[in-house]
Design a protein around this motif. Sequence first.
Motif, PDB file in Angstrom:
ATOM      1  N   VAL A   1       0.829  -1.215   0.000  1.00  7.73           N
ATOM      2  CA  VAL A   1       0.000   0.000   0.000  1.00  7.73           C
ATOM      3  C   VAL A   1       0.866   1.268   0.000  1.00  7.73           C
ATOM      4  O   VAL A   1       0.349   2.375  -0.118  1.00  7.73           O
ATOM      5  CB  VAL A   1      -0.980   0.053   1.198  1.00  7.73           C
ATOM      6  CG1 VAL A   1      -1.976  -1.076   1.137  1.00  7.73           C
ATOM      7  CG2 VAL A   1      -0.236   0.047   2.524  1.00  7.73           C
ATOM      8  N   GLY A   2       2.173   1.078   0.149  1.00  9.15           N
ATOM      9  CA  GLY A   2       3.066   2.234   0.095  1.00  9.15           C
ATOM     10  C   GLY A   2       3.582   2.671   1.443  1.00  9.15           C
ATOM     11  O   GLY A   2       3.965   3.815   1.638  1.00  9.15           O
ATOM     12  N   LYS A   3       3.630   1.727   2.371  1.00 10.56           N
ATOM     13  CA  LYS A   3       4.118   2.033   3.723  1.00 10.56           C
ATOM     14  C   LYS A   3       5.574   2.537   3.682  1.00 10.56           C
ATOM     15  O   LYS A   3       5.880   3.570   4.259  1.00 10.56           O
ATOM     16  CB  LYS A   3       4.079   0.738   4.521  1.00 10.56           C
ATOM     17  CG  LYS A   3       3.820   0.889   5.945  1.00 10.56           C
ATOM     18  CD  LYS A   3       3.635  -0.406   6.656  1.00 10.56           C
ATOM     19  CE  LYS A   3       3.459  -1.706   5.943  1.00 10.56           C
ATOM     20  NZ  LYS A   3       4.035  -2.124   4.769  1.00 10.56           N
ATOM     21  N   SER A   4       6.418   1.785   2.990  1.00  6.49           N
ATOM     22  CA  SER A   4       7.827   2.177   2.952  1.00  6.49           C
ATOM     23  C   SER A   4       7.973   3.520   2.238  1.00  6.49           C
ATOM     24  O   SER A   4       8.750   4.373   2.666  1.00  6.49           O
ATOM     25  CB  SER A   4       8.654   1.111   2.228  1.00  6.49           C
ATOM     26  OG  SER A   4       8.536  -0.107   2.924  1.00  6.49           O
ATOM     27  N   THR A   5       7.221   3.702   1.176  1.00  4.89           N
ATOM     28  CA  THR A   5       7.274   4.977   0.445  1.00  4.89           C
ATOM     29  C   THR A   5       6.894   6.119   1.369  1.00  4.89           C
ATOM     30  O   THR A   5       7.542   7.160   1.393  1.00  4.89           O
ATOM     31  CB  THR A   5       6.299   4.910  -0.753  1.00  4.89           C
ATOM     32  OG1 THR A   5       6.607   3.753  -1.514  1.00  4.89           O
ATOM     33  CG2 THR A   5       6.390   6.145  -1.622  1.00  4.89           C
ATOM     34  N   VAL A   6       5.848   5.929   2.157  1.00  2.53           N
ATOM     35  CA  VAL A   6       5.407   6.974   3.089  1.00  2.53           C
ATOM     36  C   VAL A   6       6.471   7.191   4.170  1.00  2.53           C
ATOM     37  O   VAL A   6       6.857   8.328   4.450  1.00  2.53           O
ATOM     38  CB  VAL A   6       4.048   6.598   3.727  1.00  2.53           C
ATOM     39  CG1 VAL A   6       3.723   7.512   4.900  1.00  2.53           C
ATOM     40  CG2 VAL A   6       2.938   6.667   2.679  1.00  2.53           C
TER      41      VAL A   6
ATOM     42  N   THR B   1      17.073  -0.166  -1.532  1.00  5.13           N
ATOM     43  CA  THR B   1      16.717   0.264  -2.887  1.00  5.13           C
ATOM     44  C   THR B   1      16.206   1.695  -2.882  1.00  5.13           C
ATOM     45  O   THR B   1      16.569   2.494  -3.742  1.00  5.13           O
ATOM     46  CB  THR B   1      15.597  -0.651  -3.455  1.00  5.13           C
ATOM     47  OG1 THR B   1      16.011  -1.990  -3.274  1.00  5.13           O
ATOM     48  CG2 THR B   1      15.334  -0.374  -4.916  1.00  5.13           C
ATOM     49  N   MET B   2      15.359   2.006  -1.914  1.00  5.26           N
ATOM     50  CA  MET B   2      14.755   3.333  -1.916  1.00  5.26           C
ATOM     51  C   MET B   2      15.777   4.447  -1.679  1.00  5.26           C
ATOM     52  O   MET B   2      15.494   5.605  -1.943  1.00  5.26           O
ATOM     53  CB  MET B   2      13.636   3.405  -0.887  1.00  5.26           C
ATOM     54  CG  MET B   2      12.431   2.607  -1.355  1.00  5.26           C
ATOM     55  SD  MET B   2      11.086   2.773  -0.210  1.00  5.26           S
ATOM     56  CE  MET B   2       9.722   2.371  -1.304  1.00  5.26           C
ATOM     57  N   PHE B   3      16.956   4.080  -1.121  1.00  5.49           N
ATOM     58  CA  PHE B   3      18.013   5.079  -0.947  1.00  5.49           C
ATOM     59  C   PHE B   3      19.204   4.779  -1.857  1.00  5.49           C
ATOM     60  O   PHE B   3      20.223   5.451  -1.782  1.00  5.49           O
ATOM     61  CB  PHE B   3      18.477   5.113   0.520  1.00  5.49           C
ATOM     62  CG  PHE B   3      17.524   5.865   1.407  1.00  5.49           C
ATOM     63  CD1 PHE B   3      17.746   7.209   1.695  1.00  5.49           C
ATOM     64  CD2 PHE B   3      16.402   5.257   1.924  1.00  5.49           C
ATOM     65  CE1 PHE B   3      16.870   7.916   2.492  1.00  5.49           C
ATOM     66  CE2 PHE B   3      15.513   5.953   2.723  1.00  5.49           C
ATOM     67  CZ  PHE B   3      15.747   7.293   3.005  1.00  5.49           C
TER      68      PHE B   3
ATOM     69  N   ASN C   1      -2.776   6.622   0.758  1.00  9.56           N
ATOM     70  CA  ASN C   1      -1.818   6.628  -0.348  1.00  9.56           C
ATOM     71  C   ASN C   1      -2.524   6.179  -1.620  1.00  9.56           C
ATOM     72  O   ASN C   1      -3.525   5.478  -1.563  1.00  9.56           O
ATOM     73  CB  ASN C   1      -0.642   5.703  -0.031  1.00  9.56           C
ATOM     74  CG  ASN C   1       0.482   5.844  -1.041  1.00  9.56           C
ATOM     75  OD1 ASN C   1       0.683   6.916  -1.627  1.00  9.56           O
ATOM     76  ND2 ASN C   1       1.205   4.767  -1.271  1.00  9.56           N
ATOM     77  N   MET C   2      -1.995   6.606  -2.740  1.00 15.33           N
ATOM     78  CA  MET C   2      -2.585   6.321  -4.056  1.00 15.33           C
ATOM     79  C   MET C   2      -4.033   6.813  -4.064  1.00 15.33           C
ATOM     80  O   MET C   2      -4.930   6.161  -4.598  1.00 15.33           O
ATOM     81  CB  MET C   2      -2.494   4.831  -4.381  1.00 15.33           C
ATOM     82  CG  MET C   2      -1.102   4.258  -4.129  1.00 15.33           C
ATOM     83  SD  MET C   2      -0.869   2.643  -4.837  1.00 15.33           S
ATOM     84  CE  MET C   2       0.561   2.053  -3.919  1.00 15.33           C
ATOM     85  N   ALA C   3      -4.256   7.950  -3.419  1.00 17.21           N
ATOM     86  CA  ALA C   3      -5.605   8.487  -3.235  1.00 17.21           C
ATOM     87  C   ALA C   3      -6.239   8.854  -4.577  1.00 17.21           C
ATOM     88  O   ALA C   3      -7.436   8.676  -4.780  1.00 17.21           O
ATOM     89  CB  ALA C   3      -5.555   9.701  -2.322  1.00 17.21           C
TER      90      ALA C   3
ATOM     91  N   LEU D   1      -1.254   9.028  -6.663  1.00 21.10           N
ATOM     92  CA  LEU D   1      -0.502   7.986  -7.365  1.00 21.10           C
ATOM     93  C   LEU D   1       0.208   8.695  -8.497  1.00 21.10           C
ATOM     94  O   LEU D   1      -0.431   9.217  -9.408  1.00 21.10           O
ATOM     95  CB  LEU D   1      -1.505   6.964  -7.914  1.00 21.10           C
ATOM     96  CG  LEU D   1      -0.962   5.800  -8.705  1.00 21.10           C
ATOM     97  CD1 LEU D   1      -0.239   4.841  -7.793  1.00 21.10           C
ATOM     98  CD2 LEU D   1      -2.082   5.063  -9.400  1.00 21.10           C
ATOM     99  N   GLU D   2       1.522   8.768  -8.415  1.00 25.46           N
ATOM    100  CA  GLU D   2       2.284   9.458  -9.458  1.00 25.46           C
ATOM    101  C   GLU D   2       3.446   8.588  -9.854  1.00 25.46           C
ATOM    102  O   GLU D   2       4.109   7.999  -8.992  1.00 25.46           O
ATOM    103  CB  GLU D   2       2.829  10.791  -8.919  1.00 25.46           C
ATOM    104  CG  GLU D   2       1.901  11.971  -9.116  1.00 25.46           C
ATOM    105  CD  GLU D   2       2.593  13.294  -8.790  1.00 25.46           C
ATOM    106  OE1 GLU D   2       3.191  13.862  -9.720  1.00 25.46           O
ATOM    107  OE2 GLU D   2       2.539  13.727  -7.647  1.00 25.46           O
ATOM    108  N   GLN D   3       3.691   8.567 -11.143  1.00 26.51           N
ATOM    109  CA  GLN D   3       4.787   7.741 -11.654  1.00 26.51           C
ATOM    110  C   GLN D   3       6.119   8.120 -10.994  1.00 26.51           C
ATOM    111  O   GLN D   3       6.927   7.258 -10.655  1.00 26.51           O
ATOM    112  CB  GLN D   3       4.883   7.964 -13.157  1.00 26.51           C
ATOM    113  CG  GLN D   3       5.806   6.987 -13.838  1.00 26.51           C
ATOM    114  CD  GLN D   3       5.727   7.162 -15.357  1.00 26.51           C
ATOM    115  OE1 GLN D   3       4.702   7.575 -15.883  1.00 26.51           O
ATOM    116  NE2 GLN D   3       6.811   6.864 -16.025  1.00 26.51           N
TER     117      GLN D   3
END
Length: 374
Positions: free
Chosen positions: A121-126, A155-157, A278-280, A317-319
């Motif tokens: 759901v985008g926890k790590s992104t948040v 990966t995210m960093f 997220n991804m609202a 939700l953005e690319q």
Amino acid sequence: MAINKEQVKSALSQVLHPQEKKDIISLNMVQDILVQEKYVSFTLEFPEKNDKLEMALTTACENAIHKFIDKDAVVDIQTGVNISLKRGAEEQQQAEQPQQQQEVLPGVKNIIAVASGKGGVGKSTVAVNLAATLAEKGFKVGLMDTDIYGPSIPTMFNLFDRPNITTQKKLIPLEKYGIKLVSMGFLVDVNQAMVWRGPMATSAIKQFMTDVEWGELDYLIMDLPPGTGDIQLTIVQTVPLTGSVIVSTPQTVALDDARKGVAMFQKVKVPVLGVIENMAYFVPPDMPDKKYHIFGKGGATLLAQELNVPVLGEIPLEQTVREGGDNGKPIVLADKDSAAATAFMEAAGNMEQQLALRKAKEGPTEKVEIKFRP
Ligand SMILES: Nc1ncnc2c1ncn2[C@@H]1O[C@H](COP(=O)(O)OP(=O)(O)O)[C@@H](O)[C@H]1O
Ligand SMILES: [Mg+2]
């Protein structure tokens, strides 16, 4: 309608000083307020020169006036140095010293868990973007990836170094964008972690809290694995979490899972600071003014109402958000003006306010003692 001084004071009392944890009005930082029709001017005084903080607070003041008073207000802010503020802050700090020290993570002021019922759901992104926003504001921030089986922080960093160990056998976090980072992904091959048994995973998590040189932090953000398993339980039993943030998408199934996540925190009395949806909605890259609610609309608002907590933010939700995650540069740093970055920054600001409110109302959270029946 013409703006008045009281409105300005009340709007500015919503602006928190990142280190002092108090609003800038109570800290006596605002002087010489002048108001004329839609024109507002004042001086922001600082105990010493600090460009980063001046910029962050000036922007926060402008935003507060536009948000709480009038979006068309013309705001003119001067900054200045007033050393008597420094003395005041030091005296206050000394007065606040004899606080109860927590044994685990003694130098950490706020420990925030970012959780969800469901994966993806985008926890790590948040978690990453909240951490990056807070670090940009001048806070000392750490980010702990507690997803032993599926670490995503490396990966995210875009960071795959091995951390150093001190002679006292303490792990030194890696650092990027001003954020201290610890992840199982820095320590073992991801495929290796996958075969770990439960007890090994929970003892690794405990060590992330007890055997890492986190030092002094304003915020330690914990990126939790999905669900309500052993790792989550170990965390709430080892440290007193200051609060939790629940991430959900607008879909009903995701919301049902989010409810379970919330129930766990409520059961162990960790305050839920709010929900981030997220991804609202989807913003097409070539039509940045359009919003498509492809997963439905208003779900997080319902969940928040049901739980009596606020919606802290709605992230589109953005690319570029995904690209930021894949390329190792969080969107709030890679493209500050994007809709998603703006939404993350707003969510972080709302989270800070909820924390301040909670602290004003209640005492510190205690570590949860789980008692098993004989
Ligand atoms: N708002 C968003 N817009 C676009 N992609 C997103 C957004 N939030 C998350 N993603 C992407 O979705 C995938 C899952 O996100 P992640 O943060 O890893 O979820 P979780 O930690 O909950 O499993 C990642 O590829 C991430 O880049
Ligand atoms: Mg994750």
